[in-house]
Design a protein around this motif. Structure first.
Motif, PDB file in Angstrom:
ATOM      1  N   GLY A 131       0.832  -1.194   0.000  1.00 45.49           N
ATOM      2  CA  GLY A 131       0.000   0.000   0.000  1.00 45.49           C
ATOM      3  C   GLY A 131       0.864   1.240   0.000  1.00 45.49           C
ATOM      4  O   GLY A 131       2.087   1.158   0.038  1.00 45.49           O
ATOM      5  N   VAL A 132       0.224   2.365  -0.058  1.00 43.72           N
ATOM      6  CA  VAL A 132       0.929   3.648  -0.031  1.00 43.72           C
ATOM      7  C   VAL A 132       0.224   4.564   0.962  1.00 43.72           C
ATOM      8  O   VAL A 132      -0.943   4.379   1.277  1.00 43.72           O
ATOM      9  CB  VAL A 132       0.976   4.323  -1.415  1.00 43.72           C
ATOM     10  CG1 VAL A 132       1.745   3.486  -2.413  1.00 43.72           C
ATOM     11  CG2 VAL A 132      -0.412   4.633  -1.929  1.00 43.72           C
ATOM     12  N   ARG A 133       0.962   5.524   1.438  1.00 42.19           N
ATOM     13  CA  ARG A 133       0.387   6.563   2.295  1.00 42.19           C
ATOM     14  C   ARG A 133       0.613   7.881   1.591  1.00 42.19           C
ATOM     15  O   ARG A 133       1.745   8.248   1.283  1.00 42.19           O
ATOM     16  CB  ARG A 133       1.063   6.571   3.661  1.00 42.19           C
ATOM     17  CG  ARG A 133       0.490   7.633   4.577  1.00 42.19           C
ATOM     18  CD  ARG A 133       1.092   7.583   5.944  1.00 42.19           C
ATOM     19  NE  ARG A 133       2.507   7.924   5.871  1.00 42.19           N
ATOM     20  CZ  ARG A 133       3.278   8.025   6.930  1.00 42.19           C
ATOM     21  NH1 ARG A 133       2.807   7.769   8.130  1.00 42.19           N
ATOM     22  NH2 ARG A 133       4.553   8.351   6.796  1.00 42.19           N
ATOM     23  N   LEU A 134      -0.458   8.576   1.316  1.00 46.28           N
ATOM     24  CA  LEU A 134      -0.374   9.864   0.640  1.00 46.28           C
ATOM     25  C   LEU A 134      -0.313  10.970   1.682  1.00 46.28           C
ATOM     26  O   LEU A 134      -1.107  10.989   2.621  1.00 46.28           O
ATOM     27  CB  LEU A 134      -1.580  10.066  -0.280  1.00 46.28           C
ATOM     28  CG  LEU A 134      -1.774   8.993  -1.350  1.00 46.28           C
ATOM     29  CD1 LEU A 134      -3.050   9.254  -2.134  1.00 46.28           C
ATOM     30  CD2 LEU A 134      -0.575   8.919  -2.271  1.00 46.28           C
ATOM     31  N   ARG A 135       0.627  11.860   1.512  1.00 51.14           N
ATOM     32  CA  ARG A 135       0.776  13.001   2.415  1.00 51.14           C
ATOM     33  C   ARG A 135       0.663  14.266   1.583  1.00 51.14           C
ATOM     34  O   ARG A 135       1.646  14.732   1.012  1.00 51.14           O
ATOM     35  CB  ARG A 135       2.121  12.925   3.137  1.00 51.14           C
ATOM     36  CG  ARG A 135       2.188  11.724   4.032  1.00 51.14           C
ATOM     37  CD  ARG A 135       3.451  11.491   4.794  1.00 51.14           C
ATOM     38  NE  ARG A 135       4.520  12.446   4.709  1.00 51.14           N
ATOM     39  CZ  ARG A 135       5.694  12.277   5.277  1.00 51.14           C
ATOM     40  NH1 ARG A 135       5.943  11.177   5.960  1.00 51.14           N
ATOM     41  NH2 ARG A 135       6.633  13.187   5.158  1.00 51.14           N
ATOM     42  N   PRO A 136      -0.541  14.823   1.489  1.00 53.92           N
ATOM     43  CA  PRO A 136      -0.745  16.013   0.659  1.00 53.92           C
ATOM     44  C   PRO A 136       0.179  17.152   1.077  1.00 53.92           C
ATOM     45  O   PRO A 136       0.334  17.432   2.261  1.00 53.92           O
ATOM     46  CB  PRO A 136      -2.203  16.382   0.903  1.00 53.92           C
ATOM     47  CG  PRO A 136      -2.836  15.126   1.415  1.00 53.92           C
ATOM     48  CD  PRO A 136      -1.763  14.395   2.158  1.00 53.92           C
ATOM     49  N   GLY A 137       0.785  17.802   0.082  1.00 47.64           N
ATOM     50  CA  GLY A 137       1.658  18.939   0.369  1.00 47.64           C
ATOM     51  C   GLY A 137       0.869  20.143   0.854  1.00 47.64           C
ATOM     52  O   GLY A 137       1.249  20.823   1.792  1.00 47.64           O
ATOM     53  N   VAL A 138      -0.251  20.418   0.208  1.00 44.75           N
ATOM     54  CA  VAL A 138      -1.148  21.509   0.592  1.00 44.75           C
ATOM     55  C   VAL A 138      -2.534  20.880   0.732  1.00 44.75           C
ATOM     56  O   VAL A 138      -3.201  20.611  -0.264  1.00 44.75           O
ATOM     57  CB  VAL A 138      -1.158  22.645  -0.461  1.00 44.75           C
ATOM     58  CG1 VAL A 138      -2.114  23.749  -0.045  1.00 44.75           C
ATOM     59  CG2 VAL A 138       0.251  23.179  -0.680  1.00 44.75           C
ATOM     60  N   LEU A 139      -2.922  20.642   1.937  1.00 48.57           N
ATOM     61  CA  LEU A 139      -4.143  19.885   2.218  1.00 48.57           C
ATOM     62  C   LEU A 139      -5.359  20.436   1.488  1.00 48.57           C
ATOM     63  O   LEU A 139      -6.110  19.679   0.864  1.00 48.57           O
ATOM     64  CB  LEU A 139      -4.399  19.839   3.725  1.00 48.57           C
ATOM     65  CG  LEU A 139      -5.479  18.885   4.195  1.00 48.57           C
ATOM     66  CD1 LEU A 139      -5.105  17.448   3.859  1.00 48.57           C
ATOM     67  CD2 LEU A 139      -5.710  19.033   5.680  1.00 48.57           C
ATOM     68  N   THR A 140      -5.555  21.737   1.532  1.00 51.47           N
ATOM     69  CA  THR A 140      -6.754  22.327   0.921  1.00 51.47           C
ATOM     70  C   THR A 140      -6.765  22.198  -0.600  1.00 51.47           C
ATOM     71  O   THR A 140      -7.821  22.221  -1.215  1.00 51.47           O
ATOM     72  CB  THR A 140      -6.900  23.808   1.309  1.00 51.47           C
ATOM     73  OG1 THR A 140      -5.704  24.506   0.933  1.00 51.47           O
ATOM     74  CG2 THR A 140      -7.141  23.965   2.796  1.00 51.47           C
ATOM     75  N   ASP A 141      -5.608  22.061  -1.214  1.00 46.27           N
ATOM     76  CA  ASP A 141      -5.523  21.888  -2.669  1.00 46.27           C
ATOM     77  C   ASP A 141      -5.472  20.415  -3.058  1.00 46.27           C
ATOM     78  O   ASP A 141      -6.136  19.990  -4.007  1.00 46.27           O
ATOM     79  CB  ASP A 141      -4.276  22.582  -3.231  1.00 46.27           C
ATOM     80  CG  ASP A 141      -4.316  24.091  -3.063  1.00 46.27           C
ATOM     81  OD1 ASP A 141      -5.427  24.647  -2.935  1.00 46.27           O
ATOM     82  OD2 ASP A 141      -3.237  24.709  -3.051  1.00 46.27           O
ATOM     83  N   ASP A 142      -4.653  19.651  -2.355  1.00 47.01           N
ATOM     84  CA  ASP A 142      -4.365  18.276  -2.764  1.00 47.01           C
ATOM     85  C   ASP A 142      -5.423  17.265  -2.342  1.00 47.01           C
ATOM     86  O   ASP A 142      -5.695  16.318  -3.083  1.00 47.01           O
ATOM     87  CB  ASP A 142      -3.002  17.845  -2.221  1.00 47.01           C
ATOM     88  CG  ASP A 142      -1.869  18.693  -2.772  1.00 47.01           C
ATOM     89  OD1 ASP A 142      -2.047  19.270  -3.860  1.00 47.01           O
ATOM     90  OD2 ASP A 142      -0.815  18.774  -2.125  1.00 47.01           O
ATOM     91  N   LEU A 143      -6.026  17.444  -1.188  1.00 42.39           N
ATOM     92  CA  LEU A 143      -7.022  16.469  -0.734  1.00 42.39           C
ATOM     93  C   LEU A 143      -8.224  16.381  -1.670  1.00 42.39           C
ATOM     94  O   LEU A 143      -8.643  15.271  -2.032  1.00 42.39           O
ATOM     95  CB  LEU A 143      -7.452  16.759   0.707  1.00 42.39           C
ATOM     96  CG  LEU A 143      -8.274  15.661   1.380  1.00 42.39           C
ATOM     97  CD1 LEU A 143      -7.539  14.327   1.361  1.00 42.39           C
ATOM     98  CD2 LEU A 143      -8.601  16.056   2.800  1.00 42.39           C
ATOM     99  N   PRO A 144      -8.784  17.491  -2.139  1.00 41.04           N
ATOM    100  CA  PRO A 144      -9.875  17.376  -3.114  1.00 41.04           C
ATOM    101  C   PRO A 144      -9.431  16.697  -4.419  1.00 41.04           C
ATOM    102  O   PRO A 144     -10.195  15.956  -5.034  1.00 41.04           O
ATOM    103  CB  PRO A 144     -10.295  18.826  -3.377  1.00 41.04           C
ATOM    104  CG  PRO A 144      -9.870  19.566  -2.169  1.00 41.04           C
ATOM    105  CD  PRO A 144      -8.609  18.889  -1.711  1.00 41.04           C
ATOM    106  N   ARG A 145      -8.182  16.926  -4.842  1.00 36.44           N
ATOM    107  CA  ARG A 145      -7.677  16.277  -6.062  1.00 36.44           C
ATOM    108  C   ARG A 145      -7.560  14.770  -5.855  1.00 36.44           C
ATOM    109  O   ARG A 145      -7.832  13.987  -6.753  1.00 36.44           O
ATOM    110  CB  ARG A 145      -6.311  16.852  -6.461  1.00 36.44           C
ATOM    111  CG  ARG A 145      -6.318  18.325  -6.814  1.00 36.44           C
ATOM    112  CD  ARG A 145      -7.006  18.709  -8.129  1.00 36.44           C
ATOM    113  NE  ARG A 145      -8.347  18.237  -8.359  1.00 36.44           N
ATOM    114  CZ  ARG A 145      -9.486  18.868  -8.021  1.00 36.44           C
ATOM    115  NH1 ARG A 145      -9.442  20.014  -7.404  1.00 36.44           N
ATOM    116  NH2 ARG A 145     -10.670  18.352  -8.294  1.00 36.44           N
ATOM    117  N   ILE A 146      -7.145  14.368  -4.654  1.00 37.72           N
ATOM    118  CA  ILE A 146      -7.054  12.936  -4.348  1.00 37.72           C
ATOM    119  C   ILE A 146      -8.444  12.322  -4.379  1.00 37.72           C
ATOM    120  O   ILE A 146      -8.675  11.303  -5.024  1.00 37.72           O
ATOM    121  CB  ILE A 146      -6.372  12.711  -2.980  1.00 37.72           C
ATOM    122  CG1 ILE A 146      -4.884  13.100  -3.065  1.00 37.72           C
ATOM    123  CG2 ILE A 146      -6.528  11.259  -2.524  1.00 37.72           C
ATOM    124  CD1 ILE A 146      -4.196  13.183  -1.718  1.00 37.72           C
ATOM    125  N   ALA A 147      -9.387  12.961  -3.684  1.00 37.88           N
ATOM    126  CA  ALA A 147     -10.748  12.420  -3.586  1.00 37.88           C
ATOM    127  C   ALA A 147     -11.479  12.437  -4.922  1.00 37.88           C
ATOM    128  O   ALA A 147     -12.148  11.464  -5.293  1.00 37.88           O
ATOM    129  CB  ALA A 147     -11.535  13.196  -2.536  1.00 37.88           C
TER     130      ALA A 147
END
Length: 93
Positions: free
Chosen positions: A34-50
């Motif tokens: 598996g992998v663990r994603l650690r968004p660099g900029v939560l407010t930008d990256d988390l929506p892109r991940i989801a």
């Protein structure tokens, strides 16, 4: 300040959702569980991940499509649900 290179103790990725899905698939082929994603900029990256990455991973069979139906962390992890919590308050009899 802004403009300096991002540094991390983890792999830093910049690219599309499809490219990240390719990388995750490659890591899986190498034996990673598996992998663990650690968004660099939560407010930008988390929506892109989801919104972008998860659908690609589901389409490729790399992420369980049923995760949206999970009602608990146990369910999301594929563990049995409905097991009483050892931390739940009990009523006095």
């Amino acid at each position: 300040g802004l403009g300096r290179p991002l540094t991390s103790d983890a792999r830093v990725f910049a690219g599309s959702a499809a490219q990240l899905a390719d990388l995750i698939a490659e890591l899986g082929a190498l034996g990673y569980a598996g992998v663990r994603l650690r968004p660099g900029v939560l407010t930008d990256d988390l929506p892109r991940i989801a919104d972008d990455l998860i659908p690609v991973l589901i389409d490729r069979g790399l992420f369980p499509a049923s995760a949206d139906a999970a009602t608990s962390l146990r369910g999301l992890l594929g563990l049995p649900e409905g097991i009483p919590s050892r931390y739940a308050a009990t009523s006095a009899a």
